[in-house]
Design an enzyme around this catalytic site. Structure first.
Site, short mmCIF file in Angstrom:
data_model
loop_
_atom_site.label_atom_id
_atom_site.label_comp_id
_atom_site.label_asym_id
_atom_site.label_seq_id
_atom_site.Cartn_x
_atom_site.Cartn_y
_atom_site.Cartn_z
N LYS A 82 0.98 -1.17 -0.10
CA LYS A 82 0.11 0.14 -0.20
C LYS A 82 1.02 1.30 0.02
O LYS A 82 1.69 1.18 0.55
CB LYS A 82 -0.74 0.02 1.36
N SER A 157 -9.41 1.67 3.37
CA SER A 157 -8.80 2.64 2.59
C SER A 157 -7.64 1.85 1.42
O SER A 157 -7.16 2.08 0.60
CB SER A 157 -7.98 3.53 3.02
N SER A 181 -9.22 -0.52 7.68
CA SER A 181 -8.80 -0.48 6.13
C SER A 181 -8.22 -1.65 5.74
O SER A 181 -8.08 -1.52 4.33
CB SER A 181 -7.99 0.71 6.06
#
Ligand code: GLN
Length: 504
Positions: A82, A157, A181
């Site tokens: 990420k 997210s 997330s």
């Protein structure tokens, strides 16, 4: 071995295939890059590819394999990160225009550990700006599409992290979880996502959102792969004073212990005074708590029945199902959005056009430069949170909002401590619904915030939680079963999730 087989067989199979020289790490990386090239135009999971870094690492692994050396646990395994974790020499944006041109001078500890274990980093994954969001639509670059239904969001997210695994564009990914997330996108995309205990994995090199709530963890196809990645990244790190000096058990060898056997002796244990792990140990079947607060209004009927069926399955595997109560759950969302925004407002003060990334041009004074940089560099949601958090921390409102939220946080933590006196894990839905449509909630921040109703509690309390697929809606959208455990008892969380997964 092809990329599709990799998805089916997982990390161990990749490592063994490379060790037995049935495939080279370099060829496998090449296959994954080709797949990304083909699939990702539509999905949008990757923001940056790190081909040079990947090829150098793959070549190192291939040399080891050729020399007949013992390969490390993740040798040649294609992974992706990420884009809130910094990578030396590889652009790291946090999904924000503010860091559009930021090339970090150092590596995040979790990434260092994965590469030391032989993993091959393919690139950096799309996410909501500074990890603020539940759909990945707050990315300053482009929204991510859910590989299971491209009209729908992948969750957020860490939407890129979940979508990349679901689409077979990486064998495992790292995500970050401040309020859900990792788990919520795992649930939306039909993969496994684990948020460890606070302090279990170093946050060094994680771009801060809300420091007391931020966690790094894996997204994978299987629970076993999550155990392998966690085992690699967990443990004390001198570079993060909040990383805990608690022994890391061998999560993988723990997986196969049956659920109806002696409870829990070999698992992670607890920090004394933090939870009441000791009290519930003993002989007998593993006890799974079910809290009515997680099955109330707002829970989609299809999600409810899938999760209830999964809990029945755990009973049939020998677990005892025990009703528990987590009475302060209804205050979790407001408490979370005060604490998270307050910490974010402080953490994001550093983006001032001087230190990193974007700087507005043409300002006549320093003050103007700050204002124009922050106005142009941050998106709407980030600005909303900075304003909310600054307000909650301001003199005169601090006691009413921030201090009150911290007190609620303590009550929520106590709820879990008391429940874990009676049970070993707690089972719940990961999210109240399956994946929603792109655009459906973008204009309604409150509706978006409610997507986290079942996940923020674990961040506020610091306990581990996993999301594991537990069926589909009639439309074929994945549903996630969430399993919470005691502080530092990821071993039991993984074991229950694995037993459930294997029984399906
Ligand atoms: N969706 C939540 C938020 O917007 C959680 C985000 C996260 O875990 N990073 O704050």
């Amino acid at each position: 071995m092809t990329a599709d087989q990799v998805k089916e067989f997982g990390i161990d199979a990749v490592r063994n295939a490379i060790a037995e020289r049935r495939i080279s790490a370099s060829a496998l990386a090449g296959e994954f890059f080709a797949r990304i090239e083909k699939e990702d135009a539509e999905i949008g999971a990757f923001l940056t590819l790190s081909e040079e870094r990947a090829r150098a690492q793959a070549a190192r692994i291939d040399e080891m394999a050729e020399a007949g050396e013992e390969l490390p646990a993740l040798a040649g395994v294609p992974i992706a990160i990420k884009d809130v974790m910094v990578t030396r020499g590889v652009r790291t944006t946090a999904g924000s225009k503010m860091l559009d041109n930021f090339v970090p001078p150092y590596d995040c500890t979790a990434v260092v550990r994965l590469e030391a274990a032989g993993a091959v980093v393919l690139g950096k994954l799309n996410c909501d700006e500074f990890a603020m969001g539940s759909s990945t639509e707050n990315s300053a670059y482009r929204p991510v599409r859910n590989p299971r239904d491209k009209k729908r969001v992948p969750g957020g997210s860490s939407g890129g992290s979940a979508a990349a695994v679901a689409a077979g564009m990486a064998v495992a990914t790292l995500g970050s979880d401040t309020g859900g997330s990792i788990r919520q996108p795992a649930s939306f995309c039909g993969v496994v996502g684990l948020k460890p205990t606070y302090g279990r994995v170093s946050r060094y090199g994680l771009i801060a959102f809300a420091s007391s709530l931020d966690h790094i963890g894996p997204l994978t196809n299987t629970v076993k792969d999550a155990a392998l990645v966690l085992r690699t990244i967990a443990g004390r790190d001198a570079m993060d004073a909040t990383s805990a000096d608690v022994p890391v058990p061998d999560y993988v060898s723990e997986l196969e212990r049956p659920l109806n056997a002696v409870r829990d002796k070999a698992s992670g244990g607890s920090r004394s005074g933090n939870s009441n792990a000791g009290d519930a140990r003993g002989n007998g079947p593993l006890r799974v708590g079910m809290a009515k607060e997680y099955f109330g209004a707002g829970l989609d009927a299809e999600v409810r029945s899938a999760v209830e069926a999964a809990i029945q399955k755990l009973a049939s595997l020998g677990c005892e199902i025990v009703p528990v109560s987590l009475p302060h759950t209804e205050y979790a969302i407001p408490a979370y959005y005060i604490v998270a925004t307050a910490e974010a407002s402080a953490n994001l003060a550093r983006y001032d056009g001087v230190r990193y990334g974007f700087r507005a041009r043409g300002a006549r004074t320093l003050g103007e430069m700050y204002r124009q940089t922050r106005d142009g560099g941050f998106g709407m949601e980030v600005k909303r949170r900075i304003m909310l958090g600054t307000y909650a921390l301001s003199a005169g409102y601090y006691d009413a909002y921030y201090l009150k939220a911290q007190k609620v946080r303590t009550l929520l933590t106590r709820d879990f401590d008391e429940a874990f006196n009676k049970v070993d894990v707690i089972a719940a839905p990961t999210a109240p619904t399956a994946a929603f449509k792109l655009g459906e909630k973008v204009d309604d921040p409150l509706a978006m915030y409610l997507a986290d109703i079942y996940t923020v509690t674990a961040n506020l309390a610091g306990i581990p939680g996993i999301s594991v697929p537990c069926g589909e809606t009639r439309e074929g959208l994945p549903i996630g079963l969430q399993i919470f455990g005691r502080h530092f008892d990821e071993a039991t969380v993984l074991r229950v999730a694995h037993a459930y997964e294997q029984s399906r």
